[in-house]
Design a protein around this motif. Structure first.
Motif, PDB file in Angstrom:
ATOM      1  N   ALA A 141      -3.980   6.926  11.770  1.00 59.11           N
ATOM      2  CA  ALA A 141      -3.489   8.364   9.875  1.00 59.11           C
ATOM      3  C   ALA A 141      -2.653   8.637  10.682  1.00 59.11           C
ATOM      4  N   THR A 163      -2.494   3.463   7.343  1.00 58.15           N
ATOM      5  CA  THR A 163      -1.843   4.395   7.994  1.00 58.15           C
ATOM      6  C   THR A 163      -2.319   5.500   6.049  1.00 58.15           C
ATOM      7  N   THR A 164      -2.231   6.324   6.565  1.00 58.36           N
ATOM      8  CA  THR A 164      -2.042   7.281   5.263  1.00 58.36           C
ATOM      9  C   THR A 164      -1.024   7.524   4.955  1.00 58.36           C
ATOM     10  N   SER A 165      -1.042   9.056   3.858  1.00 58.31           N
ATOM     11  CA  SER A 165       0.182   8.909   4.084  1.00 58.31           C
ATOM     12  C   SER A 165       1.283   9.743   4.152  1.00 58.31           C
ATOM     13  N   THR A 166       0.274  10.583   5.689  1.00 60.62           N
ATOM     14  CA  THR A 166       1.024  11.359   6.477  1.00 60.62           C
ATOM     15  C   THR A 166       2.268   9.918   7.579  1.00 60.62           C
ATOM     16  N   LEU A 184      -0.381   1.886   2.911  1.00 63.61           N
ATOM     17  CA  LEU A 184      -0.625   2.803   2.820  1.00 63.61           C
ATOM     18  C   LEU A 184      -2.497   2.955   2.189  1.00 63.61           C
ATOM     19  N   ALA A 186      -6.433   4.753   0.867  1.00 69.46           N
ATOM     20  CA  ALA A 186      -6.834   5.992   0.526  1.00 69.46           C
ATOM     21  C   ALA A 186      -7.554   6.899   1.602  1.00 69.46           C
ATOM     22  N   SER A 187      -7.201   7.405   2.120  1.00 67.97           N
ATOM     23  CA  SER A 187      -8.152   8.356   3.358  1.00 67.97           C
ATOM     24  C   SER A 187      -9.427   8.737   2.832  1.00 67.97           C
ATOM     25  N   GLY A 191      -8.853  12.639   6.403  1.00 70.09           N
ATOM     26  CA  GLY A 191      -7.120  13.034   6.878  1.00 70.09           C
ATOM     27  C   GLY A 191      -7.006  11.412   7.507  1.00 70.09           C
ATOM     28  N   THR A 192      -8.027  10.386   7.969  1.00 67.23           N
ATOM     29  CA  THR A 192      -8.307   8.968   8.280  1.00 67.23           C
ATOM     30  C   THR A 192      -7.722   8.262   7.511  1.00 67.23           C
ATOM     31  N   VAL A 193      -8.019   6.830   8.038  1.00 67.45           N
ATOM     32  CA  VAL A 193      -7.933   5.700   6.530  1.00 67.45           C
ATOM     33  C   VAL A 193      -9.684   5.158   6.183  1.00 67.45           C
ATOM     34  N   ASP A 194      -9.724   5.318   4.467  1.00 64.72           N
ATOM     35  CA  ASP A 194     -10.720   5.274   4.448  1.00 64.72           C
ATOM     36  C   ASP A 194     -11.023   3.146   5.067  1.00 64.72           C
TER      37      ASP A 194
END
Ligand code: NAP
Length: 288
Positions: A141, A163-166, A184, A186-187, A191-194
């Motif tokens: 994440a 990973t996420t956008s962060t 990338l 979706a979260s 805040g973690t990866v789906d």
């Protein structure tokens, strides 16, 4: 070559034909191994592989400490089985925590059991993988990934960082070694990866039909919470680790606490024994 404790099959719910593995591996595993390809749907067939002590501890290493070694001591037999499972998979998935703590580890079949390198290659050849290695999939994440790690510089090893956008923001601008993708996903809302979205990506963009989840415990928790585990291969090491408040050793699943009625159930598929180690195989979500 080091001596490997011979495996004995004690129970198999549905015996697998010995010719489902090359002769050298069928002999080492005391039988065959059948793992279905998931040909349709939005996720691959997902295997999990862990080793834990009798009291459920999966690591002696505390976060931030140097790696303390595998629980129960290194078992060449466990590594041989791990190599078979890696060889069976299109992709090996693991968390950034494992990458940070177990430095230098490469998630390929031969890395864990070099004496079986030729047999693993033969197995992958028989499965139609040619000479390709399973893709390494790193979940993060934060995007705090050390790109100098060996994983990112191993010839012919394709790596996908999900990973996420962060995390993507952190990794954007870093020079990615050849063969490394940052994707990338979706979260999950926390805040973690789906996990489901990641698995769909692996199916759609990388053709993954069988994925091996090697954890650690946070990754396994997120898969269980997403109802995305088909089987667990669990090695029981003959050791009791203990834990205290000051030394809160991690167990198999961390970061989710199921209510008793919602806890995933497991059905025993096979039991093998080598020396004092037990090798358990379960189907998840069946046999409530
Ligand atoms: N006994 C065994 O069989 C076994 C197996 C595997 C690992 N281990 C041990 O376990 C330890 C590592 O454990 P760990 O607690 O750090 O767990 P981990 O699951 O390896 O890594 C956790 C990290 O993975 C990332 N992550 C996990 N789930 C995610 C999700 N849904 N979305 C995005 N990122 C996700 C996060 O990375 P970011 O912090 O970058 O966001 C998280 O901090 C090591 O000592 C390793 O040797 C033992």
């Amino acid at each position: 070559m080091r001596v490997i404790d011979a495996i004995h099959t004690l129970y198999e719910r549905v015996p697998a034909p010995a010719n489902s593995l090359p002769p050298a591996l069928a002999s080492a595993y005391d039988g065959g191994l059948v793992v279905p390809n998931r040909q349709s749907g939005d996720r691959p067939y997902v295997l999990v592989n862990f080793i834990e002590t009798l009291d459920g501890v999966i690591s002696y290493t505390q976060p931030g400490e140097p790696f303390q070694g595998t629980v129960g001591g290194k078992s060449d037999t466990d590594h041989m089985v791990m190599g078979i499972l890696r060889a069976r998979a299109d992709a090996v998935i693991f968390g950034a925590g494992s990458l940070r703590e177990d430095k230098g580890h490469i998630h390929t079949p031969a890395f864990v059991s070099p004496p079986h390198a030729d047999a693993y290659a033969a197995y992958r050849g028989s499965l139609g993988y040619g000479s390709t290695l399973p893709i390494s999939v790193v979940m993060s994440a934060s995007g705090q990934i050390d790109l100098s790690e060996r994983t990112f510089h191993t010839p012919d090893l394709r790596v996908v960082i999900v990973t996420t956008s962060t995390g993507e923001g952190r990794l954007r601008g870093e020079a990615l070694p050849p063969g490394v993708d940052v994707r990338l996903v979706a979260s999950a809302g926390d805040g973690t990866v789906d996990v489901r979205a990641m698995l769909r990506l692996l199916v759609d963009d990388y053709g993954v039909r069988v994925a091996l989840n090697e954890g650690g415990p946070l990754v396994l928790a997120s898969f269980l919470a997403a109802d995305a585990v088909d089987e667990v291969f669990l090695t029981l090491a003959p050791q009791l680790a203990g834990r205290t408040v000051e030394t809160p050793r991690r167990s198999l699943v961390e970061g989710v606490a199921f209510a008793p009625k919602l806890a995933p159930n497991a059905q025993l598929l096979s039991v093998k024994q080598a020396g004092n180690h037990l090798f358990l195989r379960y189907a998840i979500g069946i046999g409530a």
